[in-house]
Design a protein around this motif. Structure first.
Motif, PDB file in Angstrom:
ATOM      1  N   PHE A 104      40.337  33.957  84.293  1.00 49.29           N
ATOM      2  CA  PHE A 104      41.069  35.301  84.096  1.00 49.29           C
ATOM      3  C   PHE A 104      40.494  36.297  84.268  1.00 49.29           C
ATOM      4  O   PHE A 104      40.339  37.121  84.948  1.00 49.29           O
ATOM      5  N   LEU A 105      39.189  35.982  83.416  1.00 52.39           N
ATOM      6  CA  LEU A 105      38.268  36.650  83.004  1.00 52.39           C
ATOM      7  C   LEU A 105      37.499  36.834  84.169  1.00 52.39           C
ATOM      8  O   LEU A 105      36.933  38.425  84.007  1.00 52.39           O
ATOM      9  N   ALA A 106      36.753  36.466  84.617  1.00 52.43           N
ATOM     10  CA  ALA A 106      36.255  36.539  86.381  1.00 52.43           C
ATOM     11  C   ALA A 106      37.236  37.025  87.645  1.00 52.43           C
ATOM     12  O   ALA A 106      35.924  37.896  88.588  1.00 52.43           O
ATOM     13  N   ASN A 107      38.195  37.276  86.938  1.00 52.06           N
ATOM     14  CA  ASN A 107      39.152  38.249  87.913  1.00 52.06           C
ATOM     15  C   ASN A 107      39.184  39.663  87.413  1.00 52.06           C
ATOM     16  O   ASN A 107      40.690  40.723  87.868  1.00 52.06           O
ATOM     17  N   GLY A 108      38.575  39.734  86.027  1.00 53.08           N
ATOM     18  CA  GLY A 108      39.026  41.503  85.305  1.00 53.08           C
ATOM     19  C   GLY A 108      39.923  41.457  84.677  1.00 53.08           C
ATOM     20  O   GLY A 108      40.736  42.427  84.737  1.00 53.08           O
ATOM     21  N   PHE A 109      41.284  40.201  84.308  1.00 53.63           N
ATOM     22  CA  PHE A 109      41.887  40.037  83.352  1.00 53.63           C
ATOM     23  C   PHE A 109      42.157  39.129  82.090  1.00 53.63           C
ATOM     24  O   PHE A 109      41.178  38.330  81.976  1.00 53.63           O
ATOM     25  N   ASP A 110      42.894  39.564  81.541  1.00 50.63           N
ATOM     26  CA  ASP A 110      42.415  38.959  79.567  1.00 50.63           C
ATOM     27  C   ASP A 110      43.978  38.848  79.959  1.00 50.63           C
ATOM     28  O   ASP A 110      44.823  40.189  80.005  1.00 50.63           O
ATOM     29  N   LEU A 111      44.557  37.684  78.882  1.00 51.28           N
ATOM     30  CA  LEU A 111      45.638  37.422  78.622  1.00 51.28           C
ATOM     31  C   LEU A 111      45.873  37.576  76.612  1.00 51.28           C
ATOM     32  O   LEU A 111      45.470  37.786  76.205  1.00 51.28           O
ATOM     33  N   ASP A 112      46.954  38.566  76.143  1.00 52.86           N
ATOM     34  CA  ASP A 112      47.220  39.079  75.245  1.00 52.86           C
ATOM     35  C   ASP A 112      48.039  37.718  74.791  1.00 52.86           C
ATOM     36  O   ASP A 112      47.706  37.396  73.463  1.00 52.86           O
TER      37      ASP A 112
END
Length: 178
Positions: A104-112
């Motif tokens: 997720f982080l490597a693709n510019g996303f994070d989960l809340d």
């Protein structure tokens, strides 16, 4: 009409939607979901998802919500968290969870609100990244998805066909980037 480039995105978004918790907003969105399914070019994927949607709607709100909770939230065999199905080594599970978080982080996303191994979140991520990277993400998750599919098959869940759709898209992405 959708172009082929967006077909995998639309298919994975629809699969993620169908795996989501069936709250009131989810039920309200089903007509739009059905309409979007009608635009898919892959007729086999389209039919599998339409059949699942027909099954869900025939069950009704209460019965489907009970099935969903029992199957995807309370069952250790069929829940939608991909690192939960072969938990023999909690250190391994933690490493796998970190791998999903890194994706997720490597693709510019994070989960809340979700853990990174939650299948609908992973499908949404995959639908929102370029085709080549999407293929790599699904290839990495494939063994876990296949294990989940086997569990669904053993439990005789209609959602098995939805996992077949996801695996078909994984195969098509692999072929497109080969």
């Amino acid at each position: 009409m959708m172009n082929k480039t967006n077909e995998y995105r639309d298919t994975l978004i629809l699969a993620a939607y169908l795996f989501a918790y069936p709250d009131d907003a989810w039920w309200a969105g089903l007509p739009e979901c059905r309409q979007a399914l009608g635009a898919l070019e892959n007729r086999q994927n389209q039919q599998a998802m339409v059949d699942l949607l027909d099954y869900i709607e025939a069950m009704g709100h209460k019965a489907y919500e009970e099935l969903y909770v029992r199957t995807f939230e309370f069952s250790s065999n069929t829940n939608l968290y991909l690192t939960m199905h072969d938990r023999t080594d909690f250190g391994k599970q933690a490493r796998e969870m970190l791998e999903f978080k890194t994706l997720f982080l490597a693709n510019g996303f994070d989960l809340d609100k979700e853990l990174p191994d939650f299948l609908p979140a992973l499908l949404e991520l995959t639908a929102n990244i370029p085709e080549g990277q999407a293929g790599k993400v699904l290839a990495m998750a494939r063994p876990k998805i296949e294990l989940l599919r086997q569990r669904f098959l053993e439990a005789r869940l209609a959602h098995t066909f939805l996992l077949d759709v996801v695996l078909t898209e994984a195969d098509e992405l692999k072929e497109a980037t080969a």
